[in-house]
Write a protein that holds these residues in place. Structure first.
Motif, PDB file in Angstrom:
ATOM      1  N   GLN A 305      -3.950   8.248   6.300  1.00 15.97           N
ATOM      2  CA  GLN A 305      -4.885   7.060   6.081  1.00 15.97           C
ATOM      3  C   GLN A 305      -3.950   6.503   5.198  1.00 15.97           C
ATOM      4  N   ILE A 306      -3.859   6.911   3.561  1.00 14.56           N
ATOM      5  CA  ILE A 306      -2.662   5.850   2.885  1.00 14.56           C
ATOM      6  C   ILE A 306      -1.403   5.641   2.909  1.00 14.56           C
ATOM      7  N   GLY A 307      -0.501   6.574   3.512  1.00 10.80           N
ATOM      8  CA  GLY A 307       0.277   6.851   3.667  1.00 10.80           C
ATOM      9  C   GLY A 307       0.573   5.227   5.656  1.00 10.80           C
ATOM     10  N   LYS A 308      -0.157   5.372   6.372  1.00  8.32           N
ATOM     11  CA  LYS A 308       0.049   3.994   7.062  1.00  8.32           C
ATOM     12  C   LYS A 308      -0.574   2.547   5.586  1.00  8.32           C
ATOM     13  N   LEU A 309      -0.923   2.899   4.731  1.00  4.80           N
ATOM     14  CA  LEU A 309      -1.260   2.085   4.109  1.00  4.80           C
ATOM     15  C   LEU A 309      -0.636   1.122   3.352  1.00  4.80           C
ATOM     16  N   VAL A 310       0.609   2.861   2.775  1.00  2.25           N
ATOM     17  CA  VAL A 310       2.433   2.377   2.398  1.00  2.25           C
ATOM     18  C   VAL A 310       2.592   2.187   3.132  1.00  2.25           C
ATOM     19  N   SER A 311       3.146   2.492   4.295  1.00  2.00           N
ATOM     20  CA  SER A 311       3.996   1.925   5.635  1.00  2.00           C
ATOM     21  C   SER A 311       4.141   0.540   5.747  1.00  2.00           C
ATOM     22  N   LEU A 312       2.833  -0.243   5.876  1.00  5.12           N
ATOM     23  CA  LEU A 312       1.921  -1.805   6.152  1.00  5.12           C
ATOM     24  C   LEU A 312       2.596  -2.426   5.171  1.00  5.12           C
ATOM     25  N   CYS A 313       2.337  -2.004   4.190  1.00  2.00           N
ATOM     26  CA  CYS A 313       2.858  -2.804   2.607  1.00  2.00           C
ATOM     27  C   CYS A 313       4.252  -3.067   2.854  1.00  2.00           C
ATOM     28  N   GLU A 314       5.007  -1.985   3.336  1.00  2.00           N
ATOM     29  CA  GLU A 314       6.552  -1.433   3.000  1.00  2.00           C
ATOM     30  C   GLU A 314       6.458  -3.364   4.680  1.00  2.00           C
ATOM     31  N   LYS A 315       6.182  -2.868   5.066  1.00  2.00           N
ATOM     32  CA  LYS A 315       6.698  -3.922   6.681  1.00  2.00           C
ATOM     33  C   LYS A 315       6.763  -5.138   5.889  1.00  2.00           C
ATOM     34  N   ARG A 316       5.964  -6.048   5.794  1.00  2.00           N
ATOM     35  CA  ARG A 316       5.306  -6.604   4.894  1.00  2.00           C
ATOM     36  C   ARG A 316       6.247  -7.494   4.316  1.00  2.00           C
ATOM     37  N   ILE A 317       6.411  -6.415   3.002  1.00  2.00           N
ATOM     38  CA  ILE A 317       7.451  -6.522   2.410  1.00  2.00           C
ATOM     39  C   ILE A 317       8.613  -6.954   2.599  1.00  2.00           C
ATOM     40  N   LEU A 318       9.569  -6.487   3.275  1.00  2.00           N
ATOM     41  CA  LEU A 318      10.288  -6.432   4.313  1.00  2.00           C
ATOM     42  C   LEU A 318      10.372  -7.249   5.013  1.00  2.00           C
ATOM     43  N   ASP A 319       9.064  -7.468   6.037  1.00  2.00           N
ATOM     44  CA  ASP A 319       9.322  -8.521   6.640  1.00  2.00           C
ATOM     45  C   ASP A 319       9.079 -10.371   6.135  1.00  2.00           C
ATOM     46  N   GLY A 320       9.070 -10.465   4.679  1.00  2.00           N
ATOM     47  CA  GLY A 320       8.852 -11.771   4.177  1.00  2.00           C
ATOM     48  C   GLY A 320       7.856 -11.965   3.316  1.00  2.00           C
ATOM     49  N   CYS A 321       6.850 -10.973   3.067  1.00  4.37           N
ATOM     50  CA  CYS A 321       5.898 -11.289   2.697  1.00  4.37           C
ATOM     51  C   CYS A 321       5.007 -11.238   1.295  1.00  4.37           C
ATOM     52  N   ASP A 322       4.272 -11.979   0.713  1.00 11.29           N
ATOM     53  CA  ASP A 322       4.483 -11.572  -1.261  1.00 11.29           C
ATOM     54  C   ASP A 322       4.001 -10.493  -1.782  1.00 11.29           C
ATOM     55  N   LEU A 323       4.739  -9.982  -2.817  1.00  9.91           N
ATOM     56  CA  LEU A 323       4.887  -8.118  -3.146  1.00  9.91           C
ATOM     57  C   LEU A 323       3.126  -8.517  -3.842  1.00  9.91           C
ATOM     58  N   GLN A 324       2.892  -9.338  -4.622  1.00 13.90           N
ATOM     59  CA  GLN A 324       1.329  -9.549  -5.980  1.00 13.90           C
ATOM     60  C   GLN A 324       0.583  -9.421  -4.534  1.00 13.90           C
ATOM     61  N   ARG A 325       1.100 -10.002  -3.389  1.00  6.27           N
ATOM     62  CA  ARG A 325      -0.298  -9.970  -2.631  1.00  6.27           C
ATOM     63  C   ARG A 325      -1.106  -8.363  -2.301  1.00  6.27           C
ATOM     64  N   ASN A 326       0.236  -7.889  -1.914  1.00  3.83           N
ATOM     65  CA  ASN A 326       0.894  -6.888  -1.084  1.00  3.83           C
ATOM     66  C   ASN A 326       0.202  -5.516  -1.557  1.00  3.83           C
ATOM     67  N   LEU A 327       0.713  -5.419  -3.572  1.00  5.18           N
ATOM     68  CA  LEU A 327       0.285  -4.935  -3.909  1.00  5.18           C
ATOM     69  C   LEU A 327      -1.061  -4.872  -4.539  1.00  5.18           C
ATOM     70  N   LEU A 328      -1.780  -6.230  -4.125  1.00  6.65           N
ATOM     71  CA  LEU A 328      -3.335  -5.594  -4.332  1.00  6.65           C
ATOM     72  C   LEU A 328      -3.781  -5.572  -3.240  1.00  6.65           C
ATOM     73  N   ASP A 329      -3.152  -5.841  -2.185  1.00  3.93           N
ATOM     74  CA  ASP A 329      -3.946  -5.106  -0.763  1.00  3.93           C
ATOM     75  C   ASP A 329      -3.647  -3.491  -0.866  1.00  3.93           C
ATOM     76  N   PHE A 330      -2.469  -3.347  -1.157  1.00  2.19           N
ATOM     77  CA  PHE A 330      -2.023  -1.792  -1.404  1.00  2.19           C
ATOM     78  C   PHE A 330      -3.396  -0.676  -2.140  1.00  2.19           C
ATOM     79  N   MET A 331      -3.344  -1.791  -3.200  1.00  2.00           N
ATOM     80  CA  MET A 331      -4.583  -0.730  -4.401  1.00  2.00           C
ATOM     81  C   MET A 331      -5.771  -0.767  -4.099  1.00  2.00           C
ATOM     82  N   LEU A 332      -6.349  -1.889  -3.273  1.00  2.00           N
ATOM     83  CA  LEU A 332      -7.642  -2.026  -3.008  1.00  2.00           C
ATOM     84  C   LEU A 332      -7.910  -1.395  -2.274  1.00  2.00           C
ATOM     85  N   ASN A 333      -7.474  -1.076  -1.016  1.00  2.00           N
ATOM     86  CA  ASN A 333      -7.556  -0.175  -0.132  1.00  2.00           C
ATOM     87  C   ASN A 333      -7.635   0.852  -0.761  1.00  2.00           C
ATOM     88  N   LEU A 334      -6.786   1.755  -1.410  1.00  2.00           N
ATOM     89  CA  LEU A 334      -6.577   3.028  -1.787  1.00  2.00           C
ATOM     90  C   LEU A 334      -7.743   3.014  -2.983  1.00  2.00           C
TER      91      LEU A 334
END
Ligand SMILES: Nc1ncnc2c1ncn2[C@@H]1O[C@H](COP(=O)(O)OP(=O)(O)OP(=O)(O)O)[C@@H](O)[C@H]1O
Ligand SMILES: [Mg+2]
Length: 338
Positions: A305-334
């Motif tokens: 589950q956590i591996g999926k979360l990490v790869s989703l956030c990585e993909k979003r960042i590489l696609d140009g999405c906001d880093l902070q929002r992804n970090l927040l999303d990652f931490m809250l999900n974690l």
């Protein structure tokens, strides 16, 4: 009637480029020297033949060649220095003086008559507008109108890191190009060439450490190399090892690992803001993931589950999405996963 302004009526500030920095000295001078961005380079080379151009939007992680590609294209389109100066305006959208100053500068530049002596050259001018994602929503909405008003004479090359921060009507007016992170090997090679030219002795392992430390940002790596070069000449092995340590703050990773379970949402929001200021990209997720594994926060039960979360956030960042929002999303999900 074409409105004609005298150049001396108003000063147009060009972005100052300090030729002494290695970033400028080793900036690719033509499109062929931009590596690993084949799609955008092919499009720009075609545009050179056709001499027409839509508005463009370059986005992607820092230090991947966005500004270099825009400048190289303009230099190939307008090879004469005088014509280049006449036709190309490079500015930061996040100008401290605000959108009024940006509008004034752009309007002045786009209305100014251009010299017609230049044969075989397109009639339009180009405005390279960097850091568009740093503009407020209100400024972006004003920017949309400015782009429309100036389109008759001017093409825009907008540049940003995070396309998700842009106002949709601006994005829809441009052809979008994503700049990919450069492969580590290519970055190390580029740094090696610079070291050879500058007579700076740095081992292959040290160059790879520098690439890691710069989190895919080649500009940061080149800048660090230049800053370290004089010190490295007299450094002993221990000192050298310290200079090439990772740039992310290991304590910050530890704080996340320790506090994620018991932190309140407001504390996690603050933490995500802090982390996003101190790291520039996906590398941080990799380090965090490894450390979570070491600390047994990630175990056999939750690794999928956590591996999926990490790869989703990585993909979003590489696609140009906001880093902070992804970090927040990652931490809250974690937090909910643990
Ligand atoms: N694709 C590339 N090919 C060759 N050199 C590159 C490339 N990307 C970056 N560089 C090197 O890194 C330096 C910085 O590149 P550039 O300023 O174009 O990055 P950028 O994408 O505009 O970064 P930022 O988003 O931080 O503004 C250049 O001087 C060049 O030496
Ligand atoms: Mg740039």
């Amino acid at each position: 009637m074409v409105e004609c302004f005298r150049a001396d009526l108003m000063e147009v500030d060009f972005v100052e480029r300090n030729g002494d920095t290695w970033t400028e000295k080793y900036r690719p001078k033509d499109l062929a020297s931009i590596s690993h961005q084949e799609e955008v380079v092919a499009m720009l080379q075609n545009a050179l033949k056709g001499k027409d151009l839509p508005h463009l939007l370059f986005y992607g992680p820092p230090g991947t060649g966005k500004t270099s590609a825009a400048l190289a294209f303009c230099h190939e389109l307008f090879p004469s220095k005088a014509v280049f100066k006449d036709r190309v305006l490079e500015m930061n959208a996040s100008d401290d003086r605000g959108i009024a100053a940006v509008r004034e500068k752009i309007t002045f530049f786009s209305r100014r008559a251009v010299s017609t002596a230049a044969k075989n050259m397109p009639s339009f001018k180009i405005i390279i507008l960097d850091e568009v994602d740093a503009m407020t929503k209100v400024a972006q909405s004003a920017m949309r109108r400015i782009i429309e008003d100036c389109s008759g004479t001017t093409r825009f090359i907008l540049i940003c890191n995070y396309v998700s921060r842009l106002f949709a009507p601006i994005v829809s007016r441009c052809a979008k190009f994503r700049f990919k992170p450069l492969p580590k090997e290519a970055q190390a090679e580029r740094l090696h060439t610079i070291c050879e030219n500058e007579n700076t002795k740095v081992s292959v392992d040290e160059l790879h450490a520098l690439v890691e430390r710069s989190e895919g940002d080649l500009r940061r790596a080149v800048g660090s190399l230049q800053a370290m070069a004089p010190i490295l000449q007299h450094a002993n092995a221990d000192e050298r090892a310290e200079y090439f340590l990772p740039s992310y703050n290991p304590q910050l990773v530890e704080t996340i690992v320790r506090s994620i379970k018991k932190s309140k949402t407001s504390e996690i929001i603050d933490l995500s803001k802090r982390v996003s200021k101190e790291c520039s990209g996906v590398n941080f997720f990799k380090v965090l993931f490894d450390q979570l594994l070491d600390e047994d926060v990630i175990n056999n039960k939750n690794i999928g589950q956590i591996g999926k979360l990490v790869s989703l956030c990585e993909k979003r960042i590489l696609d140009g999405c906001d880093l902070q929002r992804n970090l927040l999303d990652f931490m809250l999900n974690l937090r909910t996963t643990l």
